[in-house]
Design a protein around this motif. Structure first.
Motif, PDB file in Angstrom:
ATOM      1  N   ILE A 130       0.800  -1.215   0.000  1.00  0.00           N
ATOM      2  CA  ILE A 130       0.000   0.000   0.000  1.00  0.00           C
ATOM      3  C   ILE A 130       0.836   1.270   0.000  1.00  0.00           C
ATOM      4  CG2 ILE A 130      -0.264   0.392   2.490  1.00  0.00           C
ATOM      5  CD1 ILE A 130      -3.184   0.244   0.044  1.00  0.00           C
ATOM      6  N   ARG A 131       1.999   1.275   0.676  1.00  0.00           N
ATOM      7  CA  ARG A 131       2.762   2.506   0.813  1.00  0.00           C
ATOM      8  C   ARG A 131       3.357   2.994  -0.502  1.00  0.00           C
ATOM      9  NH1 ARG A 131       4.041   4.942   5.751  1.00  0.00           N
ATOM     10  NH2 ARG A 131       4.241   6.648   4.286  1.00  0.00           N
ATOM     11  N   LYS A 132       3.471   2.118  -1.482  1.00  0.00           N
ATOM     12  CA  LYS A 132       4.000   2.523  -2.789  1.00  0.00           C
ATOM     13  C   LYS A 132       3.002   3.348  -3.584  1.00  0.00           C
ATOM     14  CE  LYS A 132       6.744  -1.722  -3.246  1.00  0.00           C
ATOM     15  NZ  LYS A 132       6.899  -2.975  -4.042  1.00  0.00           N
ATOM     16  N   HIS A 133       1.727   3.280  -3.209  1.00  0.00           N
ATOM     17  CA  HIS A 133       0.689   3.867  -4.048  1.00  0.00           C
ATOM     18  C   HIS A 133      -0.190   4.901  -3.351  1.00  0.00           C
ATOM     19  CE1 HIS A 133       1.620  -0.150  -5.738  1.00  0.00           C
ATOM     20  NE2 HIS A 133       1.503   0.464  -6.884  1.00  0.00           N
ATOM     21  N   ILE A 134      -0.155   4.937  -2.007  1.00  0.00           N
ATOM     22  CA  ILE A 134      -1.069   5.812  -1.274  1.00  0.00           C
ATOM     23  C   ILE A 134      -0.290   6.700  -0.301  1.00  0.00           C
ATOM     24  CG2 ILE A 134      -3.083   5.905   0.239  1.00  0.00           C
ATOM     25  CD1 ILE A 134      -3.959   3.247  -0.854  1.00  0.00           C
ATOM     26  N   VAL A 135      -0.689   7.943  -0.205  1.00  0.00           N
ATOM     27  CA  VAL A 135      -0.059   8.925   0.675  1.00  0.00           C
ATOM     28  C   VAL A 135      -1.000   9.242   1.829  1.00  0.00           C
ATOM     29  CG1 VAL A 135       0.714  11.333   0.836  1.00  0.00           C
ATOM     30  CG2 VAL A 135       1.291   9.954  -1.184  1.00  0.00           C
ATOM     31  N   ASP A 136      -0.451   9.307   3.041  1.00  0.00           N
ATOM     32  CA  ASP A 136      -1.236   9.692   4.212  1.00  0.00           C
ATOM     33  C   ASP A 136      -0.806  11.091   4.647  1.00  0.00           C
ATOM     34  OD1 ASP A 136      -2.637   9.966   6.539  1.00  0.00           O
ATOM     35  OD2 ASP A 136      -1.680   8.297   7.598  1.00  0.00           O
ATOM     36  N   LEU A 137      -1.711  12.068   4.515  1.00  0.00           N
ATOM     37  CA  LEU A 137      -1.410  13.435   4.938  1.00  0.00           C
ATOM     38  C   LEU A 137      -1.639  13.652   6.435  1.00  0.00           C
ATOM     39  CD1 LEU A 137      -2.594  15.679   1.970  1.00  0.00           C
ATOM     40  CD2 LEU A 137      -0.352  14.690   2.446  1.00  0.00           C
ATOM     41  N   GLN A 138      -1.859  12.573   7.147  1.00  0.00           N
ATOM     42  CA  GLN A 138      -1.776  12.527   8.599  1.00  0.00           C
ATOM     43  C   GLN A 138      -2.928  13.163   9.367  1.00  0.00           C
ATOM     44  OE1 GLN A 138       1.273  11.102  10.000  1.00  0.00           O
ATOM     45  NE2 GLN A 138       1.771  10.594   7.885  1.00  0.00           N
ATOM     46  N   ASN A 139      -3.141  14.466   9.217  1.00  0.00           N
ATOM     47  CA  ASN A 139      -4.106  15.142  10.084  1.00  0.00           C
ATOM     48  C   ASN A 139      -4.694  16.376   9.402  1.00  0.00           C
ATOM     49  OD1 ASN A 139      -2.278  17.416  10.545  1.00  0.00           O
ATOM     50  ND2 ASN A 139      -1.108  15.989  11.806  1.00  0.00           N
ATOM     51  N   ARG A 140      -5.649  16.975  10.059  1.00  0.00           N
ATOM     52  CA  ARG A 140      -6.390  18.095   9.491  1.00  0.00           C
ATOM     53  C   ARG A 140      -5.481  19.269   9.115  1.00  0.00           C
ATOM     54  NH1 ARG A 140     -11.525  20.363   9.510  1.00  0.00           N
ATOM     55  NH2 ARG A 140     -11.544  22.648   9.635  1.00  0.00           N
ATOM     56  N   GLU A 141      -4.482  19.573   9.955  1.00  0.00           N
ATOM     57  CA  GLU A 141      -3.620  20.721   9.698  1.00  0.00           C
ATOM     58  C   GLU A 141      -2.822  20.535   8.408  1.00  0.00           C
ATOM     59  OE1 GLU A 141      -3.943  19.240  12.669  1.00  0.00           O
ATOM     60  OE2 GLU A 141      -5.127  20.859  13.571  1.00  0.00           O
ATOM     61  N   VAL A 142      -2.283  19.335   8.203  1.00  0.00           N
ATOM     62  CA  VAL A 142      -1.507  19.072   6.984  1.00  0.00           C
ATOM     63  C   VAL A 142      -2.419  19.100   5.755  1.00  0.00           C
ATOM     64  CG1 VAL A 142      -0.015  17.420   5.792  1.00  0.00           C
ATOM     65  CG2 VAL A 142       0.178  17.712   8.264  1.00  0.00           C
ATOM     66  N   ILE A 143      -3.611  18.540   5.892  1.00  0.00           N
ATOM     67  CA  ILE A 143      -4.558  18.529   4.769  1.00  0.00           C
ATOM     68  C   ILE A 143      -4.956  19.957   4.403  1.00  0.00           C
ATOM     69  CG2 ILE A 143      -6.780  17.670   3.934  1.00  0.00           C
ATOM     70  CD1 ILE A 143      -6.510  15.490   6.190  1.00  0.00           C
ATOM     71  N   GLN A 144      -5.203  20.791   5.412  1.00  0.00           N
ATOM     72  CA  GLN A 144      -5.529  22.195   5.158  1.00  0.00           C
ATOM     73  C   GLN A 144      -4.391  22.890   4.411  1.00  0.00           C
ATOM     74  OE1 GLN A 144      -6.428  23.407   9.266  1.00  0.00           O
ATOM     75  NE2 GLN A 144      -8.500  23.946   8.583  1.00  0.00           N
ATOM     76  N   TYR A 145      -3.162  22.623   4.834  1.00  0.00           N
ATOM     77  CA  TYR A 145      -2.006  23.231   4.184  1.00  0.00           C
ATOM     78  C   TYR A 145      -1.919  22.783   2.727  1.00  0.00           C
ATOM     79  CZ  TYR A 145       2.812  24.774   3.482  1.00  0.00           C
ATOM     80  OH  TYR A 145       3.947  25.384   3.003  1.00  0.00           O
ATOM     81  N   PHE A 146      -2.165  21.496   2.488  1.00  0.00           N
ATOM     82  CA  PHE A 146      -2.161  20.966   1.117  1.00  0.00           C
ATOM     83  C   PHE A 146      -3.193  21.694   0.256  1.00  0.00           C
ATOM     84  CE2 PHE A 146      -4.393  17.997  -1.756  1.00  0.00           C
ATOM     85  CZ  PHE A 146      -3.400  17.814  -2.715  1.00  0.00           C
ATOM     86  N   PHE A 147      -4.382  21.870   0.773  1.00  0.00           N
ATOM     87  CA  PHE A 147      -5.438  22.529   0.000  1.00  0.00           C
ATOM     88  C   PHE A 147      -5.110  24.012  -0.256  1.00  0.00           C
ATOM     89  CE2 PHE A 147      -8.663  19.168   1.394  1.00  0.00           C
ATOM     90  CZ  PHE A 147      -8.686  18.585   0.132  1.00  0.00           C
ATOM     91  N   ARG A 148      -4.487  24.657   0.715  1.00  0.00           N
ATOM     92  CA  ARG A 148      -4.110  26.060   0.501  1.00  0.00           C
ATOM     93  C   ARG A 148      -3.045  26.169  -0.596  1.00  0.00           C
ATOM     94  NH1 ARG A 148      -4.531  26.602   6.219  1.00  0.00           N
ATOM     95  NH2 ARG A 148      -2.276  26.330   6.462  1.00  0.00           N
ATOM     96  N   LYS A 149      -2.059  25.277  -0.544  1.00  0.00           N
ATOM     97  CA  LYS A 149      -0.965  25.325  -1.514  1.00  0.00           C
ATOM     98  C   LYS A 149      -1.422  24.990  -2.930  1.00  0.00           C
ATOM     99  CE  LYS A 149       3.128  25.301  -0.958  1.00  0.00           C
ATOM    100  NZ  LYS A 149       4.205  26.309  -1.148  1.00  0.00           N
ATOM    101  N   THR A 150      -2.484  24.211  -3.062  1.00  0.00           N
ATOM    102  CA  THR A 150      -2.908  23.745  -4.387  1.00  0.00           C
ATOM    103  C   THR A 150      -4.192  24.410  -4.859  1.00  0.00           C
ATOM    104  OG1 THR A 150      -4.087  21.869  -3.380  1.00  0.00           O
ATOM    105  CG2 THR A 150      -1.811  21.491  -4.083  1.00  0.00           C
ATOM    106  N   SER A 151      -4.649  25.432  -4.191  1.00  0.00           N
ATOM    107  CA  SER A 151      -5.923  26.071  -4.555  1.00  0.00           C
ATOM    108  C   SER A 151      -5.904  26.624  -5.978  1.00  0.00           C
ATOM    109  CB  SER A 151      -6.270  27.180  -3.564  1.00  0.00           C
ATOM    110  OG  SER A 151      -5.256  28.176  -3.543  1.00  0.00           O
ATOM    111  N   SER A 152      -4.732  27.051  -6.477  1.00  0.00           N
ATOM    112  CA  SER A 152      -4.651  27.576  -7.847  1.00  0.00           C
ATOM    113  C   SER A 152      -4.901  26.477  -8.878  1.00  0.00           C
ATOM    114  CB  SER A 152      -3.281  28.212  -8.091  1.00  0.00           C
ATOM    115  OG  SER A 152      -2.234  27.253  -7.951  1.00  0.00           O
ATOM    116  N   LEU A 153      -4.569  25.249  -8.535  1.00  0.00           N
ATOM    117  CA  LEU A 153      -4.816  24.114  -9.431  1.00  0.00           C
ATOM    118  C   LEU A 153      -6.264  23.649  -9.348  1.00  0.00           C
ATOM    119  CD1 LEU A 153      -1.636  21.950  -8.690  1.00  0.00           C
ATOM    120  CD2 LEU A 153      -2.087  23.220 -10.792  1.00  0.00           C
ATOM    121  N   LEU A 154      -6.786  23.621  -8.145  1.00  0.00           N
ATOM    122  CA  LEU A 154      -8.122  23.071  -7.910  1.00  0.00           C
ATOM    123  C   LEU A 154      -9.230  24.065  -8.233  1.00  0.00           C
ATOM    124  CD1 LEU A 154      -7.394  21.250  -4.524  1.00  0.00           C
ATOM    125  CD2 LEU A 154      -7.376  20.278  -6.829  1.00  0.00           C
ATOM    126  N   GLY A 155      -8.863  25.346  -8.354  1.00  0.00           N
ATOM    127  CA  GLY A 155      -9.863  26.366  -8.647  1.00  0.00           C
ATOM    128  C   GLY A 155     -10.702  26.729  -7.448  1.00  0.00           C
TER     129      GLY A 155
END
Length: 348
Positions: A130-155
């Protein structure tokens, strides 16, 4: 005379820290990583996270080797960004930066982060699988950071959306040039979330790929399944099988086109079609089998047989691993035996 101690150490050159962690089978221990020693190959070397340019074997009386790690990180990031720049010039600078950052994040997270959700197995799938194919962003804070950083892609900025920020498991899907196309999001934080899976396009500049594919050259069997979790379920019983995994029963168009354009990939391979055992799955099966037959591959095809009320491969694996394994071996061996008999029959 002052001696530079660092000049006495052996130097090991890697592209980046992710390559080191992957090659040396590193385990995240909090402040440091435990990994295989490049000198004696025992799993007793350590790399401190606050000094990733230094690795030392802990076997002082047997090895104790100390080595310096050198990286070409800046060059790698630059070339990755250049590849995106040349391939997708219509993306804005912010989007190119976000796409490059996302790819680096996922590459690191697969090997550099411990995961309570994945390291002890997930939905019947082993850590190594499983670890070769799936990423765990761990918790809400990291997920929020991911969404902020990629908002230009996601619209859209999903960082304030509580429902989205519970989806910590990321299934990255890449194009033929290994550039990120889209992600599938699931949750181990709240497994009751519906729908269970959300898809987001990460590269808005093109018609993104909507199926996973991994077909090693030496593989004898290629499984067609309805999801990545189903495909990896077959990897549990046959580590060498290839797979094409859809991102939903209705997503057959691109797969059908790929079969037509790459007929040779499936020549002399056993093709096991294992869509879900429901109305949508049967419809997808019919489309795929018809395409395979049109391409002259029909004799190589067999259908995976479900039993005991199981509707998909991952559910079957979790419910009865022994029977799932037996069924896979029966289905693959049956076609191989039939073809062998046909080949041994004398010409009339």
């Amino acid at each position: 005379m002052k001696i530079d101690k660092q000049s006495l150490y052996k130097r090991l050159v890697y592209q980046n820290i992710e390559d080191v962690l992957d090659e040396l089978n590193a385990e995240d221990k909090g402040r440091y990583y435990i990994c295989n020693c490049p000198e004696c190959n025992e799993h007793e070397a350590f790399i401190y996270k606050n000094n990733t340019n230094f690795i030392q074997c802990n076997r002082e009386n047997h090895c104790g080797e100390r080595m310096l790690l050198q990286f070409h990180e800046k060059k790698s990031l630059h070339s990755e960004r250049e590849k995106i720049q040349q391939t997708f010039p219509s993306l804005s600078d912010d989007q190119k930066e976000a796409l490059t950052w996302s790819m680096r994040l996922f590459s690191f997270a697969k090997t550099g982060l411990k995961s309570e959700a994945l390291d002890n197995g997930y939905r019947g799938l082993s850590k190594g699988n499983i670890r070769k194919h799936i990423v765990d962003l761990q918790n809400r804070e990291v997920i929020q950071y991911f969404f902020r950083k990629t908002s230009s892609l996601l619209g859209k900025d999903y960082s304030k959306n509580n429902w989205m920020c519970k989806r910590n498991l990321i299934f990255p899907l890449y194009d033929k040039n290994n550039i990120l196309d889209r992600v599938l999001l699931r949750s181990s934080i709240d497994p009751t979330l519906e729908p269970k899976e959300i898809q987001l396009i990460m590269n808005p500049s093109k018609d993104t790929k909507d199926f996973f594919m991994e077909i090693p050259e030496e593989t004898k069997t290629v499984v067609f399944s309805e999801s990545l979790l189903d495909a990896l379920s077959f990897r549990e019983v046959d580590a060498h099988c290839g797979f094409i995994a859809l991102t939903g029963a209705s997503k057959t168009r691109q797969v059908q086109a790929y079969i037509c354009e790459n007929n040779d990939v499936f020549t002399n391979k056993h093709i096991l079609v294992a869509m879900d055992d429901d109305k949508a799955g049967w419809k997808a099966t019919k489309k795929l089998v018809n395409t395979l037959r049109t391409e002259g591959l029909g004799e190589n095809v067999s259908l995976f047989r479900y039993s005991d009320g199981y509707k998909d491969a991952n559910e079957f694996l979790q419910g009865n691993r022994a029977r799932f394994t037996k069924r896979y071996l029966q289905d693959t061996n049956q076609l191989q035996q039939t073809k062998r008999i046909q080949n041994e029959m004398p010409f009339s």
